[in-house]
Each structure stands twice: as structure tokens, then as C-alpha cells.
Design a protein around this motif. Structure first.
Motif, mmCIF file in Angstrom:
data_model
loop_
_atom_site.group_PDB
_atom_site.id
_atom_site.type_symbol
_atom_site.label_atom_id
_atom_site.label_comp_id
_atom_site.label_asym_id
_atom_site.label_seq_id
_atom_site.Cartn_x
_atom_site.Cartn_y
_atom_site.Cartn_z
ATOM 1 N N GLY A 120 0.938 -1.283 0.093
ATOM 2 C CA GLY A 120 0.108 0.008 -0.085
ATOM 3 C C GLY A 120 0.820 1.132 0.206
ATOM 4 N N GLY A 121 1.912 1.062 0.787
ATOM 5 C CA GLY A 121 2.843 2.403 0.725
ATOM 6 C C GLY A 121 3.536 2.844 -0.543
ATOM 7 N N GLY B 232 2.166 2.161 -3.389
ATOM 8 C CA GLY B 232 1.105 2.721 -4.155
ATOM 9 C C GLY B 232 1.021 4.135 -3.946
ATOM 10 N N PHE B 233 1.220 4.394 -2.477
ATOM 11 C CA PHE B 233 1.144 5.871 -2.007
ATOM 12 C C PHE B 233 2.227 6.692 -2.335
ATOM 13 C CE2 PHE B 233 0.527 8.681 2.031
ATOM 14 C CZ PHE B 233 -0.129 9.588 1.424
ATOM 15 N N MET B 234 3.407 5.928 -2.707
ATOM 16 C CA MET B 234 4.766 6.623 -3.096
ATOM 17 C C MET B 234 4.624 7.126 -4.289
ATOM 18 S SD MET B 234 8.382 5.107 -3.428
ATOM 19 C CE MET B 234 8.052 4.593 -5.185
ATOM 20 N N PHE B 235 3.913 6.717 -5.303
ATOM 21 C CA PHE B 235 3.863 7.041 -6.646
ATOM 22 C C PHE B 235 2.727 7.889 -6.822
ATOM 23 C CE2 PHE B 235 5.411 2.513 -7.737
ATOM 24 C CZ PHE B 235 6.783 3.139 -8.276
ATOM 25 N N ASP B 236 1.845 7.939 -5.738
ATOM 26 C CA ASP B 236 0.763 9.241 -5.704
ATOM 27 C C ASP B 236 1.855 10.480 -5.565
ATOM 28 O OD1 ASP B 236 -0.787 11.254 -4.819
ATOM 29 O OD2 ASP B 236 -2.402 9.601 -4.343
ATOM 30 N N ALA B 237 2.531 10.496 -4.424
ATOM 31 C CA ALA B 237 3.490 11.704 -4.337
ATOM 32 C C ALA B 237 4.100 12.002 -5.394
ATOM 33 C CB ALA B 237 4.170 11.313 -2.907
ATOM 34 N N ASP C 12 -5.939 2.619 -0.315
ATOM 35 C CA ASP C 12 -5.045 2.318 0.677
ATOM 36 C C ASP C 12 -5.097 2.280 2.149
ATOM 37 O OD1 ASP C 12 -3.027 1.758 -1.394
ATOM 38 O OD2 ASP C 12 -1.641 3.522 -1.020
ATOM 39 N N TYR C 13 -5.710 3.433 2.493
ATOM 40 C CA TYR C 13 -5.789 3.518 3.972
ATOM 41 C C TYR C 13 -6.793 2.524 4.448
ATOM 42 C CZ TYR C 13 -2.495 7.227 4.908
ATOM 43 O OH TYR C 13 -1.443 7.991 5.084
ATOM 44 N N ALA C 14 -7.942 2.243 3.587
ATOM 45 C CA ALA C 14 -8.923 1.609 3.945
ATOM 46 C C ALA C 14 -8.306 0.240 4.192
ATOM 47 C CB ALA C 14 -10.077 1.300 3.185
ATOM 48 N N LEU C 15 -7.605 -0.375 3.316
ATOM 49 C CA LEU C 15 -7.175 -1.771 3.243
ATOM 50 C C LEU C 15 -5.942 -1.877 4.418
ATOM 51 C CD1 LEU C 15 -6.893 -4.244 1.349
ATOM 52 C CD2 LEU C 15 -4.960 -3.211 0.394
ATOM 53 N N VAL C 16 -5.025 -0.916 4.470
ATOM 54 C CA VAL C 16 -4.123 -1.039 5.574
ATOM 55 C C VAL C 16 -4.912 -1.102 6.890
ATOM 56 C CG1 VAL C 16 -1.801 0.148 6.380
ATOM 57 C CG2 VAL C 16 -2.184 -0.151 3.950
ATOM 58 N N GLY D 124 5.022 8.316 5.580
ATOM 59 C CA GLY D 124 6.395 8.300 5.162
ATOM 60 C C GLY D 124 6.583 8.012 3.781
ATOM 61 N N TRP D 125 5.744 7.296 3.182
ATOM 62 C CA TRP D 125 5.983 6.842 1.509
ATOM 63 C C TRP D 125 5.851 8.276 0.688
ATOM 64 C CZ3 TRP D 125 8.144 2.462 0.282
ATOM 65 C CH2 TRP D 125 7.876 1.284 0.940
ATOM 66 N N TRP D 126 4.979 9.222 1.333
ATOM 67 C CA TRP D 126 4.750 10.480 0.445
ATOM 68 C C TRP D 126 6.500 11.207 0.435
ATOM 69 C CZ3 TRP D 126 0.338 12.364 -2.034
ATOM 70 C CH2 TRP D 126 0.739 13.737 -2.616
#
Length: 434
Positions: A15-16, A18-23, A119-123, A141-143
Motif C-alpha cells: 500500500g505504501g 502505491g502511495f509513493m507513486f501518488d506523491a 490504501d488507507y481502508a486496506l491497511v 512516510g511514503w509520501w
């Protein structure tokens, strides 16, 4: 269940990423604005559409995918968002003009907009309650990792090859993450129970008990509730349920998302252009913005350490307005390079204490049947502000009132939001997810 890196930790890592690529993608807007302004001879108001198209796509995607995740499941929704984002980002590298480029950026944003709420729902639904606040806070932290990688790698690609298209072609990488998701992430038992798939939920729970080494014991599953069916009106039905659940809490969630992220996205979108206008070389402007993002990792660490001790509300009440204040100071000292860099680093640290706590807080405010869409609609509202905010900022506020006053107005919205939260939203520290 106990926390195990090979079980819940693996879901956190996937999930992190995926969040990293968002940032990475949001930060890329700020990199592309000065590069494409030169490539297509764009004025600031026209160049602002580069970020606006992408962020409005994220706004649409946030509410759509939040509802989809509450309907078809977290795993399927997460996989689809990654594929759509990756495909259309790569297509943007081949856009013949600014119109086609903005269209591709909108579609990439539509896919990526679903990553955060899903992401946040899943994690959150796989994380034990004792660790949930720290884990959801640490997710952010991934952001700064993604934002910093975007700045440093883009600066290197542009300096060596001089071609902006390479900064987009590298986004084929998120598509490869899909294969790991499909193999390594189970569906959320909370979602399966709610959808009436009790046997599948029991199988996932039993597998988690075995994998984590938890002590087996008898348990019962609640009866399923009526799950929303996916249809053109299902997103609006979920929106109505969100406001019916508690309008004061929803107002707090939307206001916090809108104001705090508006301040952050203004900095990401326009800081390279602001620094170049103040005399920074192009490469140094990109590296400075990347450093601003990178120091945010320390902010996430501080947030993770404090979130269960201090509580969500106190941290937001302090760091939200303080981040806006530091950005105003940057505007006053931008012509002094050393001072500008110092205060940008301070801003990057403080705002990244606020944002992870904000994400953890809002994801805990809603019950299971509304968690994905509740977070998604709040994210949608913030993306609308983040999309049109930089456009209005460049077209009207910045030339009319100046840089410092424009940032101060955004800070005023943050102050109003935390005051509303203080009076009308609950603290969620150590609260059980329903």
C-alpha cells in the motif's frame, strides 16, 4: 492478532508503494510546469492547467474509487487504480500539444485519485488496533519518499538528457506493482463480512491467525449488512450516507483535508516556478523542492511517535496553522537563497507532521461501510481545492495580492478548519474500528 512484518507489514509495504507513486505524480506537476512552459511557450495561467487537470482527475477518482472499493472490494479497486494511472501517465509523454497532455493527466489522476482512500481502508483494516495509529501515520512516510525521488530523479534526467518526456516514461513502474498486489494481498475480512461472503472472510481470518502465530480461539462473524451496489448513483448514495452519519464530523473532515492540503499542493505545484523566478537555476529549484519533500520523512517519524501519545486533534491544531505560517515566511525571504532554503525545509518538516495524522484521523472517523467512501469524498473535496487552487492562485491572488498575502489567506482557512475540529469532531486515539 500480533503485528508481523511478513503479514501486515507486507500489506503496509505494498500500500505504501502505491502511495509513493501518488506523491511522485503530484510532485511531477511542479517539475513539468516550468519545463512545459518553455517547451510550448505557456503563460502561467495556461501552465497551471498542467497541475489542475491532474488534480481534478484525482478529485473525481477519489470519490469514485472510494465507493467502488466499498462495493467490489479493496484489492480489486487498488489493482485497477494502479493500472489506469500508469498507462495514462506514460501516454502523456507522447502528447502532441497541451490539450492532449492535460487530457492524459486528467485520466492518470482519475486512476491515482483512488489510491489513497483504498490504501488507507486496506491497511487500516488489517492492522491491529494497538498499532493502527502508528501504522496509518507511518503510511505517509511514503509520501516524502515519492516526492523526493521525483524531484531528484527528474532533475537528473533533465540535466543529463534534457527531455521532459523521460520524467513521465518512468511511471511504467507502478504497473509492475499490480502483480505483487494480486499475489500477496488478501481481501479485507471486514469488507467480505459486510458483503455476505462469510466463508471467504473466515478463510482470510484463519490464514492471518496461522501466519501471525496468534493463539487460535473461537470467534463469530456478524451478520452482513446491505452492501451498496455499484451504479452511477451509488457514489451519490454513499455521499448522502456520509452526511447523514454525522454532518459535523464530515464538515471537519472535508475542511481539514481542503485547507491543509491546499497549502501543501500550492507549495508543490508552484515552488519550482517561484524559486526560478527568484533567481534559482532550474536544476537547483528542482533539487530544493525535492529536499523540502525529503525532510518531510522526519516529520512523519515525529508524527508516528506522537500520534498515540498526544492524540490526533492536538497535533493537527498545532502543525496545520504552523505549516501555513512558515510558507508565508518563505514568501518574505525568497530573494535570500539560504533563508528561503532553510524555511522551506522547516515547512516540509512541519506539514509532514500534520498530513499523516490527518489521514489516520479521517480514516478512523467513519464506520466500515463508509470508511472508503468517507475518506474518498474528503479527499475529493481536497483535490478540487488543490486543482483549482493553484490555477486561481497563479491567475488572480498571486498577481493581485502578492505571494505572502496569498499564502496567508490559505493559512486562514487552515485556522478556521482546526477550530471547527476542536469543537465538533471527536478524538479517535485507541478507538475500536466499527
Amino acid at each position: 492478532m500480533p503485528w508481523r512484518w511478513k503479514v501486515q507489514g507486507r500489506i503496509f509495504l505494498i500500500g505504501g508503494l502505491g502511495f509513493m507513486f501518488d506523491a511522485w505524480d503530484v510532485t511531477l506537476n511542479g517539475i513539468l510546469i516550468p519545463l512545459l512552459s518553455k517547451h510550448w511557450s505557456l503563460q502561467p495561467a495556461d501552465a497551471a492547467w498542467i497541475g489542475t487537470a491532474n488534480l481534478i482527475g484525482m478529485a473525481v477518482g477519489a470519490f469514485a474509487w472510494g465507493t467502488i472499493a466499498d462495493t467490489i472490494g479493496r484489492k480489486k479497486a487498488f489493482t485497477a487504480t494502479l493500472l489506469i494511472f500508469s498507462i495514462f501517465t506514460v501516454l502523456g509523454a507522447f502528447a502532441p500539444d497541451i490539450v492532449w497532455f492535460c487530457l492524459f493527466r486528467f485520466m492518470a489522476g482519475f486512476g491515482l485519485g483512488g489510491c489513497i482512500p483504498v490504501d488507507y481502508a486496506l491497511v487500516g483494516e488489517f492492522t491491529p488496533r494497538k498499532q493502527r495509529g502508528k501504522v496509518l501515520t507511518a503510511m505517509d512516510g511514503w509520501w516524502p519518499i515519492g516526492a523526493a525521488l521525483c524531484g531528484f530523479i527528474s532533475a537528473g534526467l533533465v540535466a543529463v538528457f534534457g527531455d521532459w518526456r523521460l520524467t513521465m516514461l518512468i511511471m511504467v513502474l507502478p504497473a509492475l506493482l499490480v502483480f505483487w498486489v494480486r499475489r500477496s494481498v488478501p481481501e479485507s475480512p471486514l469488507f467480505l463480512i459486510r458483503a455476505g461472503r462469510r466463508a471467504e472472510a473466515a478463510a482470510v481470518i484463519d490464514g492471518l491467525v496461522e501466519a501471525t502465530g496468534a493463539e487460535p480461539r473461537a470467534y463469530s462473524l456478524p451478520e452482513p449488512q446491505a452492501a451498496p451496489r455499484l451504479s452511477p448513483g451509488s457514489a451519490w448514495a454513499q455521499l448522502r450516507r456520509i452526511w447523514q452519519f454525522n454532518w459535523k464530523i464530515t464538515t471537519a473532515a472535508w475542511a481539514l483535508f481542503f485547507s491543509i492540503l491546499l497549502v501543501y499542493y500550492l507549495s508543490l505545484t508552484w515552488m519550482p516556478r517561484i524559486l526560478i523566478g527568484a533567481g534559482f537555476e532550474e536544476y537547483k529549484a528542482f533539487v530544493t523542492t525535492a529536499s523540502m519533500a525529503a525532510v518531510g520523512l522526519l516529520g512523519v517519524v515525529v508524527a508516528a511517535l506522537l500520534v498515540e501519545r498526544v492524540g490526533r486533534k492536538w497535533i493537527l491544531a498545532i502543525t496545520g496553522p504552523l505549516s501555513a505560517l512558515t510558507l508565508v515566511i518563505v514568501a518574505f525571504v525568497v530573494d535570500v537563497p539560504s533563508a528561503a532554503v532553510f524555511w522551506l525545509l522547516v515547512f516540509g518538516f512541519v506539514v509532514q507532521v500534520a498530513i499523516p495524522v490527518l489521514y489516520a484521523y479521517v480514516s478512523e472517523l467513519y464506520p466500515t461501510e463508509l470508511r472508503g467512501s468517507g475518506f474518498g469524498w474528503a479527499s475529493t473535496f481536497s483535490r478540487i481545492g488543490a486543482g483549482f487552487g493553484p490555477l486561481v492562485f497563479a491567475s488572480f491572488f498571486w498577481p493581485e495580492f502578492g505571494l505572502a498575502q496569498s499564502f496567508a489567506m490559505a493559512g486562514g482557512l487552515v485556522l478556521l478548519s482546526v477550530l471547527w475540529m476542536a469543537f465538533f469532531a471527536p478524538e479517535t486515539k485507541q478507538r475500536e474500528l466499527s
